[in-house]
Scaffold this active site. Sequence first.
Site, PDB file in Angstrom:
ATOM      1  N   LYS A 105       0.854  -1.122  -0.008  1.00 24.05           N
ATOM      2  CA  LYS A 105       0.078  -0.079  -0.042  1.00 24.05           C
ATOM      3  C   LYS A 105       0.859   1.279   0.043  1.00 24.05           C
ATOM      4  O   LYS A 105       2.019   1.184   0.661  1.00 24.05           O
ATOM      5  CB  LYS A 105      -0.892   0.046   1.318  1.00 24.05           C
ATOM      6  CG  LYS A 105      -2.221   0.658   0.949  1.00 24.05           C
ATOM      7  CD  LYS A 105      -3.237   0.206   0.272  1.00 24.05           C
ATOM      8  CE  LYS A 105      -4.571   0.967   0.204  1.00 24.05           C
ATOM      9  NZ  LYS A 105      -5.521   0.034  -0.316  1.00 24.05           N
TER      10      LYS A 105
HETATM   11  P1  NAD Z   1     -13.085   7.370  -2.752  1.00 22.69           P
HETATM   12  O1  NAD Z   1     -12.253   8.418  -2.523  1.00 22.69           O
HETATM   13  O2  NAD Z   1     -13.541   7.123  -4.235  1.00 22.69           O
HETATM   14  O3  NAD Z   1     -14.436   7.527  -1.825  1.00 22.69           O
HETATM   15  C1  NAD Z   1     -14.278   7.922  -0.237  1.00 22.69           C
HETATM   16  C2  NAD Z   1     -15.615   8.286   0.130  1.00 22.69           C
HETATM   17  O4  NAD Z   1     -15.688   8.442   1.553  1.00 22.69           O
HETATM   18  C3  NAD Z   1     -15.718   9.747  -0.580  1.00 22.69           C
HETATM   19  O5  NAD Z   1     -17.351   9.864  -0.574  1.00 22.69           O
HETATM   20  C4  NAD Z   1     -15.453  10.627   0.647  1.00 22.69           C
HETATM   21  O6  NAD Z   1     -16.275  11.916   0.908  1.00 22.69           O
HETATM   22  C5  NAD Z   1     -16.010   9.790   1.906  1.00 22.69           C
HETATM   23  N1  NAD Z   1     -15.471  10.035   3.272  1.00 22.69           N
HETATM   24  C6  NAD Z   1     -14.253  10.208   3.691  1.00 22.69           C
HETATM   25  N2  NAD Z   1     -14.382  10.656   4.910  1.00 22.69           N
HETATM   26  C7  NAD Z   1     -15.682  10.174   5.666  1.00 22.69           C
HETATM   27  C8  NAD Z   1     -16.203  10.298   6.634  1.00 22.69           C
HETATM   28  N3  NAD Z   1     -15.499  10.597   7.804  1.00 22.69           N
HETATM   29  N4  NAD Z   1     -17.460   9.917   6.660  1.00 22.69           N
HETATM   30  C9  NAD Z   1     -18.416   9.419   5.727  1.00 22.69           C
HETATM   31  N5  NAD Z   1     -17.802   9.587   4.486  1.00 22.69           N
HETATM   32  C10 NAD Z   1     -16.322  10.019   4.172  1.00 22.69           C
HETATM   33  O7  NAD Z   1     -12.493   6.227  -2.165  1.00 22.69           O
HETATM   34  P2  NAD Z   1     -12.898   4.665  -2.709  1.00 22.69           P
HETATM   35  O8  NAD Z   1     -11.928   4.249  -3.497  1.00 22.69           O
HETATM   36  O9  NAD Z   1     -14.408   4.545  -2.661  1.00 22.69           O
HETATM   37  O10 NAD Z   1     -12.349   3.903  -1.309  1.00 22.69           O
HETATM   38  C11 NAD Z   1     -13.147   3.892  -0.032  1.00 22.69           C
HETATM   39  C12 NAD Z   1     -13.007   2.598   0.846  1.00 22.69           C
HETATM   40  O11 NAD Z   1     -12.775   1.528   0.203  1.00 22.69           O
HETATM   41  C13 NAD Z   1     -11.457   2.761   1.396  1.00 22.69           C
HETATM   42  O12 NAD Z   1     -11.395   2.264   2.668  1.00 22.69           O
HETATM   43  C14 NAD Z   1     -10.566   1.989   0.463  1.00 22.69           C
HETATM   44  O13 NAD Z   1      -9.339   1.525   1.090  1.00 22.69           O
HETATM   45  C15 NAD Z   1     -11.534   0.920   0.150  1.00 22.69           C
HETATM   46  N6  NAD Z   1     -11.318   0.083  -1.209  1.00 22.69           N
HETATM   47  C16 NAD Z   1     -11.202   0.736  -2.291  1.00 22.69           C
HETATM   48  C17 NAD Z   1     -10.948   0.022  -3.283  1.00 22.69           C
HETATM   49  C18 NAD Z   1     -11.305   0.472  -4.688  1.00 22.69           C
HETATM   50  O14 NAD Z   1     -11.073  -0.074  -5.773  1.00 22.69           O
HETATM   51  N7  NAD Z   1     -11.340   1.873  -5.162  1.00 22.69           N
HETATM   52  C19 NAD Z   1     -10.859  -1.433  -3.275  1.00 22.69           C
HETATM   53  C20 NAD Z   1     -10.678  -2.011  -1.996  1.00 22.69           C
HETATM   54  C21 NAD Z   1     -10.985  -1.135  -0.734  1.00 22.69           C
END
Ligand code: NAD
Length: 415
Positions: A105
Site C-alpha cells: 500500500k
Molecule cells: P473514494 O475516494 O472514491 O471515496 C471515499 C468516500 O468516502 C468519499 O465519498 C468521501 O467523501 C467519503 N468520506 C471520507 N471521509 C468520510 C467520513 N468521515 N464519513 C463519511 N464519508 C467519508 O474512495 P474509494 O476508492 O471508494 O475507497 C473507499 C474505501 O474502500 C477505502 O477504505 C478503500 O481503502 C477501500 N477500497 C477501495 C477499493 C477501490 O477499488 N477503490 C478497493 C478495495 C477497498
Amino acid sequence: MKKFSVAEMARAQVEKAGRAMNLSQAFRQIMMCPKRVLRVIFPIKMDDGGVQCFTGFRCQYNDARGPTKGGVRYHPGVTEDEVIALACWMTWKCALVDLPYGGAKGGVICDPLKLSERELEKITRRYTTEIMPLLGPNKDIPAPDVFTTSKTMAWMMDTFSMLSGYTEPAVVTGKPEVLGGSKGRKEATGRGVAIVTRELFKVLKKPLKDCRIIIQGFGNVGSYAGLFLTQMGAKVVAVSDASIGLVEPKGFDIPELMAIVEKHKSLEPATIGKRVERDEILYQDADLLIPAALENQIRADNANRIKVAMISEGANGPTTPEADEILEARGVHVVPDILVNSGGVIVSHFEWVQALSGMYWEESEVNERLEKKLVRTCAEVWKRSQEMKISLRTAAYVVALERVNEVYKYRGIFP
Ligand code: NAD
C-alpha cells in the site's frame, strides 16, 4: 479500554486467527512484520509560486506469494502506521481470493480537495519517481484508493515508462481503458460488495428485496455498491460522504446521487432526502450497513448505537477489534473487508494479466470471472466459519493465512 492503532488492529486480527488455527509461533512472528517500508519527502512548486514539501510512503508487507499489490491513497490523515495496516490487509485479501500477489500500500499526506489538477499531477509524478526502485510489473503494482483515480494511475504509468525508456502498462492497474485498463475495473469493488452481500444473504436465508441499506462514503466503492444492490431489489435509505449525511426512507435514486457527486465532487449540494449530521446515518433504522469510507468508523464507543443486523465492510478496516466483539455478542453479522471489497483487486489482477499478454477481454468475461471467484470464496469462508464456529472475519483470515503458510513450507526462510 485499549486503544488500537490501525497496524495493531491488523495484527490483532492475525493473532486471533493464528490462535484459532494453531499456527506456529515462527510463522506468526513473520506475519506480524512488514517486509519493507519506504518514506519519501519531496518538494513541489505550487501554483502560487511557493514550494511545499510532501511526505509519502510505500509499504510492501509480504511478497511470499508473488509481486506486491495495493492502492495509493491521497488524504491528509495518511500515516506510516495506516499504510502498513492497509498493506497487511492487502496481503490477506490477495491470499484469500487466491491471487498470485503479496500485499502493499502507498499514500501521500495531502488534501486533494485543496490541490489543483496541475499540483496533483506533479505530486503523483514526483512520488512515483521517489518510490521507483520498488515498482515494476513483477515487483510492486499500485492501483487507485481513496482520492486517487484512473487519471492518477495514468500519471504513474507514464512516469514509470518515461524513467524506464519504454511503455509499461502492467506497472499499475485501474488505469483508463485506452492505456490498457480493464473493462469493468471502475465498478469492480462495488460490484464485488454487492455479490458478496447477496451470497451472505442467501446462506443466512434473508431476502435482499426491500432490504434497507445505509452507505457511509459515497465514492467509488460506496456508489457502485449502492447501484448494484438497488438493481438486486434493495433500497439505500441513508448515505454520507465527508461533507454531510442524507436520509430517505423510501430509498434514493442512486444514479441521481452519482450525477451530483460527478458534477460537484460532493453530496453537499444535494437537495434530495433529509439532511443529517454526517455520522448520524450510521445509527439509522435499517437492515444492512456498508461502511465505504475509512478505517476506525465502528468502535467500542459507538458499536452499540448501530441498529442493523449485518455489516458488509466495503472500506478497509472500518471496524475495530473491540467493536467486532461487541457486534458478535449482539449477533450482528460482520462480513469482513478482505472478502467484501476484494472485487477491486480481483479485476486488477485481470487487468495485469491482460496488460502482460496484450490480449484484452470483453466486459462480460471480466464480470463472469469476478462473480465465479467471489461466489467460490464466499462459500469457502462460510463453510470454514461454520466448521470452526468462528466469526466470518476469523474464517477469512484462517483461509488466507493457510495459503501464505503453505508457501513458506515450500520456500523456507532464506538463507
Ligand atoms: P473514494 O475516494 O472514491 O471515496 C471515499 C468516500 O468516502 C468519499 O465519498 C468521501 O467523501 C467519503 N468520506 C471520507 N471521509 C468520510 C467520513 N468521515 N464519513 C463519511 N464519508 C467519508 O474512495 P474509494 O476508492 O471508494 O475507497 C473507499 C474505501 O474502500 C477505502 O477504505 C478503500 O481503502 C477501500 N477500497 C477501495 C477499493 C477501490 O477499488 N477503490 C478497493 C478495495 C477497498
